[in-house]
Design a protein around this motif. Structure first.
Motif, PDB file in Angstrom:
ATOM      1  N   GLN A  33     -56.786  -5.716 -51.207  1.00 33.35           N
ATOM      2  CA  GLN A  33     -55.956  -6.771 -50.649  1.00 33.35           C
ATOM      3  C   GLN A  33     -56.451  -7.251 -49.290  1.00 33.35           C
ATOM      4  O   GLN A  33     -56.080  -8.325 -48.843  1.00 33.35           O
ATOM      5  CB  GLN A  33     -54.504  -6.310 -50.560  1.00 33.35           C
ATOM      6  CG  GLN A  33     -53.900  -5.994 -51.921  1.00 33.35           C
ATOM      7  CD  GLN A  33     -54.069  -7.134 -52.914  1.00 33.35           C
ATOM      8  OE1 GLN A  33     -53.712  -8.270 -52.640  1.00 33.35           O
ATOM      9  NE2 GLN A  33     -54.636  -6.835 -54.066  1.00 33.35           N
ATOM     10  N   LEU A  34     -57.279  -6.438 -48.623  1.00 32.51           N
ATOM     11  CA  LEU A  34     -57.835  -6.818 -47.330  1.00 32.51           C
ATOM     12  C   LEU A  34     -59.336  -6.596 -47.337  1.00 32.51           C
ATOM     13  O   LEU A  34     -59.838  -5.736 -48.053  1.00 32.51           O
ATOM     14  CB  LEU A  34     -57.196  -5.985 -46.213  1.00 32.51           C
ATOM     15  CG  LEU A  34     -55.705  -6.210 -45.965  1.00 32.51           C
ATOM     16  CD1 LEU A  34     -55.186  -5.223 -44.947  1.00 32.51           C
ATOM     17  CD2 LEU A  34     -55.444  -7.634 -45.499  1.00 32.51           C
ATOM     18  N   TYR A  46     -62.396 -12.797 -39.543  1.00 28.27           N
ATOM     19  CA  TYR A  46     -61.472 -13.742 -40.167  1.00 28.27           C
ATOM     20  C   TYR A  46     -61.679 -13.643 -41.672  1.00 28.27           C
ATOM     21  O   TYR A  46     -62.734 -13.223 -42.134  1.00 28.27           O
ATOM     22  CB  TYR A  46     -61.756 -15.167 -39.706  1.00 28.27           C
ATOM     23  CG  TYR A  46     -61.532 -15.372 -38.241  1.00 28.27           C
ATOM     24  CD1 TYR A  46     -60.247 -15.564 -37.748  1.00 28.27           C
ATOM     25  CD2 TYR A  46     -62.593 -15.366 -37.350  1.00 28.27           C
ATOM     26  CE1 TYR A  46     -60.025 -15.745 -36.397  1.00 28.27           C
ATOM     27  CE2 TYR A  46     -62.385 -15.547 -35.994  1.00 28.27           C
ATOM     28  CZ  TYR A  46     -61.106 -15.730 -35.522  1.00 28.27           C
ATOM     29  OH  TYR A  46     -60.886 -15.897 -34.186  1.00 28.27           O
ATOM     30  N   GLU A  67     -60.210 -15.500 -45.697  1.00 30.25           N
ATOM     31  CA  GLU A  67     -59.319 -16.391 -46.443  1.00 30.25           C
ATOM     32  C   GLU A  67     -58.129 -15.573 -46.907  1.00 30.25           C
ATOM     33  O   GLU A  67     -58.290 -14.493 -47.481  1.00 30.25           O
ATOM     34  CB  GLU A  67     -60.028 -16.973 -47.664  1.00 30.25           C
ATOM     35  CG  GLU A  67     -61.068 -18.001 -47.340  1.00 30.25           C
ATOM     36  CD  GLU A  67     -61.715 -18.571 -48.594  1.00 30.25           C
ATOM     37  OE1 GLU A  67     -61.238 -18.297 -49.721  1.00 30.25           O
ATOM     38  OE2 GLU A  67     -62.707 -19.293 -48.440  1.00 30.25           O
ATOM     39  N   CYS A  68     -56.944 -16.070 -46.675  1.00 33.68           N
ATOM     40  CA  CYS A  68     -55.741 -15.356 -47.098  1.00 33.68           C
ATOM     41  C   CYS A  68     -55.716 -15.279 -48.629  1.00 33.68           C
ATOM     42  O   CYS A  68     -56.059 -16.248 -49.312  1.00 33.68           O
ATOM     43  CB  CYS A  68     -54.496 -16.070 -46.592  1.00 33.68           C
ATOM     44  SG  CYS A  68     -54.468 -16.262 -44.793  1.00 33.68           S
ATOM     45  N   ASP A 112     -54.644 -15.428 -52.473  1.00 29.52           N
ATOM     46  CA  ASP A 112     -53.833 -16.372 -53.238  1.00 29.52           C
ATOM     47  C   ASP A 112     -53.663 -15.799 -54.648  1.00 29.52           C
ATOM     48  O   ASP A 112     -54.580 -15.888 -55.471  1.00 29.52           O
ATOM     49  CB  ASP A 112     -54.526 -17.725 -53.281  1.00 29.52           C
ATOM     50  CG  ASP A 112     -53.760 -18.776 -54.067  1.00 29.52           C
ATOM     51  OD1 ASP A 112     -52.681 -18.455 -54.617  1.00 29.52           O
ATOM     52  OD2 ASP A 112     -54.248 -19.919 -54.143  1.00 29.52           O
ATOM     53  N   LYS A 161     -57.022 -18.583 -41.703  1.00 27.60           N
ATOM     54  CA  LYS A 161     -55.643 -18.369 -41.251  1.00 27.60           C
ATOM     55  C   LYS A 161     -55.268 -16.883 -41.238  1.00 27.60           C
ATOM     56  O   LYS A 161     -54.139 -16.535 -40.951  1.00 27.60           O
ATOM     57  CB  LYS A 161     -54.660 -19.141 -42.134  1.00 27.60           C
ATOM     58  CG  LYS A 161     -54.885 -20.631 -42.149  1.00 27.60           C
ATOM     59  CD  LYS A 161     -54.624 -21.254 -40.802  1.00 27.60           C
ATOM     60  CE  LYS A 161     -54.808 -22.756 -40.855  1.00 27.60           C
ATOM     61  NZ  LYS A 161     -55.465 -23.280 -39.699  1.00 27.60           N
ATOM     62  N   CYS A 162     -56.225 -16.018 -41.597  1.00 24.16           N
ATOM     63  CA  CYS A 162     -55.957 -14.580 -41.626  1.00 24.16           C
ATOM     64  C   CYS A 162     -57.050 -13.850 -40.838  1.00 24.16           C
ATOM     65  O   CYS A 162     -58.188 -14.329 -40.760  1.00 24.16           O
ATOM     66  CB  CYS A 162     -55.922 -14.048 -43.048  1.00 24.16           C
ATOM     67  SG  CYS A 162     -54.487 -14.629 -43.986  1.00 24.16           S
ATOM     68  N   TYR A 163     -56.689 -12.701 -40.280  1.00 23.66           N
ATOM     69  CA  TYR A 163     -57.620 -11.913 -39.466  1.00 23.66           C
ATOM     70  C   TYR A 163     -57.307 -10.434 -39.642  1.00 23.66           C
ATOM     71  O   TYR A 163     -56.147 -10.045 -39.733  1.00 23.66           O
ATOM     72  CB  TYR A 163     -57.484 -12.318 -37.997  1.00 23.66           C
ATOM     73  CG  TYR A 163     -58.391 -11.553 -37.079  1.00 23.66           C
ATOM     74  CD1 TYR A 163     -59.716 -11.940 -36.899  1.00 23.66           C
ATOM     75  CD2 TYR A 163     -57.942 -10.438 -36.399  1.00 23.66           C
ATOM     76  CE1 TYR A 163     -60.562 -11.243 -36.055  1.00 23.66           C
ATOM     77  CE2 TYR A 163     -58.773  -9.732 -35.548  1.00 23.66           C
ATOM     78  CZ  TYR A 163     -60.091 -10.122 -35.387  1.00 23.66           C
ATOM     79  OH  TYR A 163     -60.921  -9.432 -34.550  1.00 23.66           O
ATOM     80  N   LYS A 164     -58.361  -9.646 -39.682  1.00 21.99           N
ATOM     81  CA  LYS A 164     -58.172  -8.194 -39.733  1.00 21.99           C
ATOM     82  C   LYS A 164     -59.084  -7.560 -38.710  1.00 21.99           C
ATOM     83  O   LYS A 164     -60.238  -7.853 -38.611  1.00 21.99           O
ATOM     84  CB  LYS A 164     -58.515  -7.644 -41.123  1.00 21.99           C
ATOM     85  CG  LYS A 164     -58.493  -6.134 -41.177  1.00 21.99           C
ATOM     86  CD  LYS A 164     -58.957  -5.634 -42.518  1.00 21.99           C
ATOM     87  CE  LYS A 164     -59.085  -4.116 -42.453  1.00 21.99           C
ATOM     88  NZ  LYS A 164     -59.794  -3.561 -43.546  1.00 21.99           N
TER      89      LYS A 164
END
Length: 179
Positions: free
Chosen positions: A145-146, A153, A155-156, A158, A176-179
Motif C-alpha cells: 500500500q506504500l 513523493y 502517486e496516491c 487508486d 499528492k502523497c509523501y512517505k
C-alpha cells in the motif's frame, strides 16, 4: 526528584517530536517519485500462448522430456527436449509477476506477484490451474500500500485501477502523497 521527572518528561516530548515531522510541501510539475503497479484482470490471467523469445531467464526445471524455463516477471517457456540436439519450444505459459517456481509431481508451483498458483502441467496441451492462493506471499497486511522507501513523493493509490502489486521509481507529475 521532581526535577528529574520533569527533565525525563521533557526529553521524551522532545524526542517524540522528531518522529512527527510533517511532509514537505507538494511540488507542482514533474518530480522523481514512486508510481503504483496495479494488477489488472488481464495481468491476472493465466494462459498458454504462442512461443516467444526468452527475455529474462530464471529457474529451469525438467519434467520427463519437458524443460520449464521461467522468464522472470512474464511466465514459463515449455520446451520439448525429447531430442536434445533439436529442442522444440511448445508454448509459453503467461504468468505475469512470476519470479520463482518449483515442480513436484507434474504440478508447477509459481508465484504471481504475492499470490501462489498450483498449475497441473502433466499434459502440456491441457494445462489446468488447480489453485490460486491470493496474497499468501505478503509479509504484512500493508506491504504494497506504500512505496518501499521513505523520503519520496508518490502517486496516491487508486483502488479503482486494481490491486497494487508493487511500486516503480519514475517521474511523476503533481504528487499528492509523501512517505
Amino acid at each position: 526528584m521532581k526535577n528529574s521527572i520533569f527533565l525525563t518528561l521533557l526529553m521524551v516530548c522532545l524526542l517524540t517530536s522528531c518522529f512527527n515531522t510533517p511532509p514537505p510541501s507538494f511540488p507542482e510539475g514533474d518530480v522523481v517519485g514512486y508510481e503504483p503497479v496495479y494488477l489488472t484482470e488481464v495481468d491476472n490471467s493465466i494462459a498458454l500462448t504462442a512461443t516467444r523469445p526468452v527475455e529474462d531467464p530464471g529457474q529451469i526445471y525438467v519434467l520427463g522430456d519437458l524443460v520449464f524455463l521461467n522468464d522472470v516477471g512474464k511466465g514459463i517457456h515449455i520446451i520439448d527436449n525429447a531430442d536434445p540436439s533439436n529442442p522444440v519450444n511448445r508454448g509459453f505459459l503467461q504468468v505475469q509477476g512470476s519470479e520463482n517456481m518449483v515442480i513436484r509431481n507434474g504440478i508447477v508451483y509459481v508465484n504471481q506477484y504475492n499470490s501462489l498458483l498450483a498449475i497441473d502441467v502433466n499434459d502440456p496441451d491441457n494445462i489446468e490451474i488447480i489453485s490460486r492462493d491470493l496474497d499468501v506471499l505478503k509479509s504484512g497486511e500493508y506491504d504494497d500500500q506504500l512505496p518501499p522507501l521513505s523520503g519520496y513523493y508518490f502517486e496516491c493509490p487508486d483502488e479503482s485501477r486494481g490491486i497494487i502489486v508493487g511500486w516503480r521509481l519514475t517521474t511523476i507529475t503533481n504528487p499528492k502523497c509523501y512517505k
